[in-house]
Scaffold this active site. Structure first.
Site, PDB file in Angstrom:
ATOM      1  N   ASP A 104     -52.543 -18.736  30.698  1.00 40.77           N
ATOM      2  CA  ASP A 104     -53.346 -18.842  29.477  1.00 40.77           C
ATOM      3  C   ASP A 104     -52.787 -17.863  28.449  1.00 40.77           C
ATOM      4  O   ASP A 104     -51.915 -17.052  28.753  1.00 40.77           O
ATOM      5  CB  ASP A 104     -54.827 -18.612  29.757  1.00 40.77           C
ATOM      6  CG  ASP A 104     -55.136 -17.209  30.231  1.00 40.77           C
ATOM      7  OD1 ASP A 104     -54.262 -16.327  30.120  1.00 40.77           O
ATOM      8  OD2 ASP A 104     -56.249 -16.981  30.712  1.00 40.77           O
ATOM      9  N   SER A 105     -53.284 -17.948  27.245  1.00 40.27           N
ATOM     10  CA  SER A 105     -52.688 -17.170  26.152  1.00 40.27           C
ATOM     11  C   SER A 105     -53.203 -15.745  26.055  1.00 40.27           C
ATOM     12  O   SER A 105     -52.657 -14.937  25.313  1.00 40.27           O
ATOM     13  CB  SER A 105     -52.968 -17.871  24.821  1.00 40.27           C
ATOM     14  OG  SER A 105     -54.363 -17.818  24.530  1.00 40.27           O
ATOM     15  N   GLY A 106     -54.271 -15.439  26.778  1.00 37.92           N
ATOM     16  CA  GLY A 106     -54.931 -14.153  26.632  1.00 37.92           C
ATOM     17  C   GLY A 106     -56.000 -14.158  25.573  1.00 37.92           C
ATOM     18  O   GLY A 106     -56.744 -13.190  25.419  1.00 37.92           O
ATOM     19  N   ASP A 127     -59.460 -25.773  35.811  1.00 36.72           N
ATOM     20  CA  ASP A 127     -59.364 -24.482  36.489  1.00 36.72           C
ATOM     21  C   ASP A 127     -60.701 -23.788  36.398  1.00 36.72           C
ATOM     22  O   ASP A 127     -61.488 -24.051  35.468  1.00 36.72           O
ATOM     23  CB  ASP A 127     -58.290 -23.595  35.854  1.00 36.72           C
ATOM     24  CG  ASP A 127     -58.793 -22.929  34.568  1.00 36.72           C
ATOM     25  OD1 ASP A 127     -59.215 -21.751  34.628  1.00 36.72           O
ATOM     26  OD2 ASP A 127     -58.804 -23.604  33.507  1.00 36.72           O
ATOM     27  N   CYS A 157     -64.084 -30.666  57.244  1.00 35.56           N
ATOM     28  CA  CYS A 157     -63.001 -29.909  56.604  1.00 35.56           C
ATOM     29  C   CYS A 157     -61.988 -29.482  57.659  1.00 35.56           C
ATOM     30  O   CYS A 157     -62.357 -29.013  58.731  1.00 35.56           O
ATOM     31  CB  CYS A 157     -63.572 -28.683  55.887  1.00 35.56           C
ATOM     32  SG  CYS A 157     -62.309 -27.651  55.088  1.00 35.56           S
ATOM     33  N   CYS A 178     -59.519 -27.195  56.994  1.00 32.50           N
ATOM     34  CA  CYS A 178     -58.870 -25.947  56.587  1.00 32.50           C
ATOM     35  C   CYS A 178     -58.843 -24.974  57.769  1.00 32.50           C
ATOM     36  O   CYS A 178     -59.568 -25.131  58.755  1.00 32.50           O
ATOM     37  CB  CYS A 178     -59.559 -25.328  55.377  1.00 32.50           C
ATOM     38  SG  CYS A 178     -61.112 -24.444  55.725  1.00 32.50           S
ATOM     39  N   CYS A 223     -62.286 -23.574  58.852  1.00 35.17           N
ATOM     40  CA  CYS A 223     -63.174 -24.501  59.575  1.00 35.17           C
ATOM     41  C   CYS A 223     -62.597 -24.913  60.920  1.00 35.17           C
ATOM     42  O   CYS A 223     -63.359 -25.210  61.852  1.00 35.17           O
ATOM     43  CB  CYS A 223     -63.460 -25.725  58.712  1.00 35.17           C
ATOM     44  SG  CYS A 223     -64.474 -25.349  57.254  1.00 35.17           S
ATOM     45  N   HIS A 280     -61.490 -21.566  52.459  1.00 37.25           N
ATOM     46  CA  HIS A 280     -62.328 -22.753  52.556  1.00 37.25           C
ATOM     47  C   HIS A 280     -62.755 -23.277  51.180  1.00 37.25           C
ATOM     48  O   HIS A 280     -62.673 -24.481  50.923  1.00 37.25           O
ATOM     49  CB  HIS A 280     -63.582 -22.504  53.388  1.00 37.25           C
ATOM     50  CG  HIS A 280     -64.523 -23.664  53.288  1.00 37.25           C
ATOM     51  ND1 HIS A 280     -64.317 -24.849  53.951  1.00 37.25           N
ATOM     52  CD2 HIS A 280     -65.616 -23.863  52.501  1.00 37.25           C
ATOM     53  CE1 HIS A 280     -65.251 -25.719  53.606  1.00 37.25           C
ATOM     54  NE2 HIS A 280     -66.058 -25.145  52.732  1.00 37.25           N
TER      55      HIS A 280
END
Length: 390
Positions: free
Chosen positions: A109-111, A284, A322, A324, A327, A353
């Site tokens: 991102d640009s800040g 995001d 799940c 992952c 899990c 997770h």
């Protein structure tokens, strides 16, 4: 990075994606889009969720964890990496990819959002923003050109223009002023970083607050500048969910159909699905990592507060649907114990997770779009989380 099963249209599109910035929409359902974007560090599939790595790392997990849970792109923060260790330090280390060991695409991102959130510590002019560091009070200045220079040093695949974000509740006059600065700064960013330079893409950011006509004006002005993608900024900044949805649904379809669309900083699982439905490709949010550290976990059966006493002797996995590492390996009882004992491992396992859930949500949305079943998929998630829930 795992390679997805491609439908024929995607196979054809991938063959055509050769230059950073190439983007193809492979399927649609209503406003929702299934697409692919090529970057200097590979082709990514959209819609997608991008984990946030503010200071060059996604908190408590490493690149191997991120690869295993299916991350395609991670974020870095221009403001924070400028302050420490310094963008020039990172550049001398070969750029952020080499510095942090992540070989997939990175978006910075640009800040701008961080700078503008420093109430009382910054002064905004048409030239840029003078601000004091939240770390030690030292004085700094960000112009549009400086923000891009920092991102060039970081070597990110996708850079964001420097913009002025109007907070929820801002009056119309200030919102117009912020919009006009955002447009002027976007032009300066594009001039400083011409298209194709170093393979780094540059996305424009559309502002306009919670005024539909100002959103339209900002989108018209920003999309007149030839960026490689376009973002909606200034949402999830304190407004109600109905306000956010109103602006999202009004604005997203106005963005160019042949470029990737990015909704910045949003949001909950249902926010993401609402965004996909409106035509957004990229998301995001810090929610999955932050909530993981606070013991709130997202599952296919709803949210779980792992600190609750009811899990003290619960030997079942956190989410039976799940796969992952968390899990597959540990029980709710153990996860609760780690959290109550304040063990560092708690943050790592919880974060693995939560990221797996958000990344799978995006992948399941892509799969649903492939088969023309996104509307049904969205309803199934709403049935678990509630139409207005997280």
């Amino acid at each position: 990075m795992s390679k997805e099963q491609l439908i024929p249209a995607e196979e054809t599109a991938q063959q055509e994606l050769t230059a950073p910035g190439d983007f193809r929409v492979c399927a649609t359902e209503g406003g929702a889009r299934l697409g692919m974007l090529h970057t200097a560090h590979g082709t990514v599939h959209t819609p997608m969720f991008m984990p946030v790595g503010t200071v060059g790392s996604v908190k408590s997990v490493d690149p191997r964890d991120l690869t295993e849970v299916g991350a395609q792109v991670i974020l870095g923060n221009t403001y924070h990496l400028y302050l420490r260790p310094g963008d020039e330090v990172v550049a001398r280390r070969g750029g952020l990819h080499k510095f942090n060991g992540w070989d997939g695409p990175i978006l910075t991102d640009s800040g701008g959002f961080q700078v503008f959130s420093l109430a009382g510590l910054r002064n905004i002019t048409d030239d840029g923003v003078e601000f004091r560091s939240h770390l030690n009070g030292s004085k700094h200045f960000f112009s549009p050109e400086k923000s891009i220079e920092i991102q060039q040093n970081l070597g990110s695949d996708i850079m964001m223009v420097f913009d002025e974000c109007a907070a929820a509740g801002s009056d119309r006059d200030y919102t117009i002023q912020a919009l006009e600065r955002t447009t002027a700064w976007a032009k300066r960013c594009r001039e400083f970083h011409p298209a194709g330079k170093n393979g780094q893409l540059l996305f424009g950011i559309c502002q306009g607050g919670f005024y539909e006509d100002l959103r339209e004006r900002s989108i018209e002005e920003i999309t007149a500048i030839p960026f490689e993608g376009y973002a909606l900024g200034g949402l999830s900044v304190g407004e109600t969910k109905p306000e956010m949805l109103r602006i999202l649904r009004h604005s997203a379809p106005l963005l160019p159909a042949d470029k990737p669309r990015y909704l910045m900083g949003v949001g909950t699982p249902l926010d993401i699905l609402d965004g996909i439905e409106a035509g957004i490709d990229m998301f995001d949010c810090v929610l999955p990592t932050r909530n993981a550290r606070n013991g709130t976990l997202y599952t296919s059966q709803g949210k779980v507060n792992i600190k609750r006493a009811e899990f003290m002797e619960d030997d079942s996995p956190l989410d039976p649907n799940c796969d992952c590492y968390t899990c597959r390996t540990f029980s709710k009882a153990y996860l609760r114990h780690l959290y109550i004992a304040k063990e560092l491992l708690s943050s790592r396992l919880n974060t693995i997770h939560n990221l797996a859930y958000f990344l799978r949500l995006a992948k399941d949305a892509r799969d649903a779009l492939r088969r023309g079943g996104f509307a049904e998929f969205k309803k199934s998630v709403e049935a678990i989380y509630g139409v207005n829930g997280e």
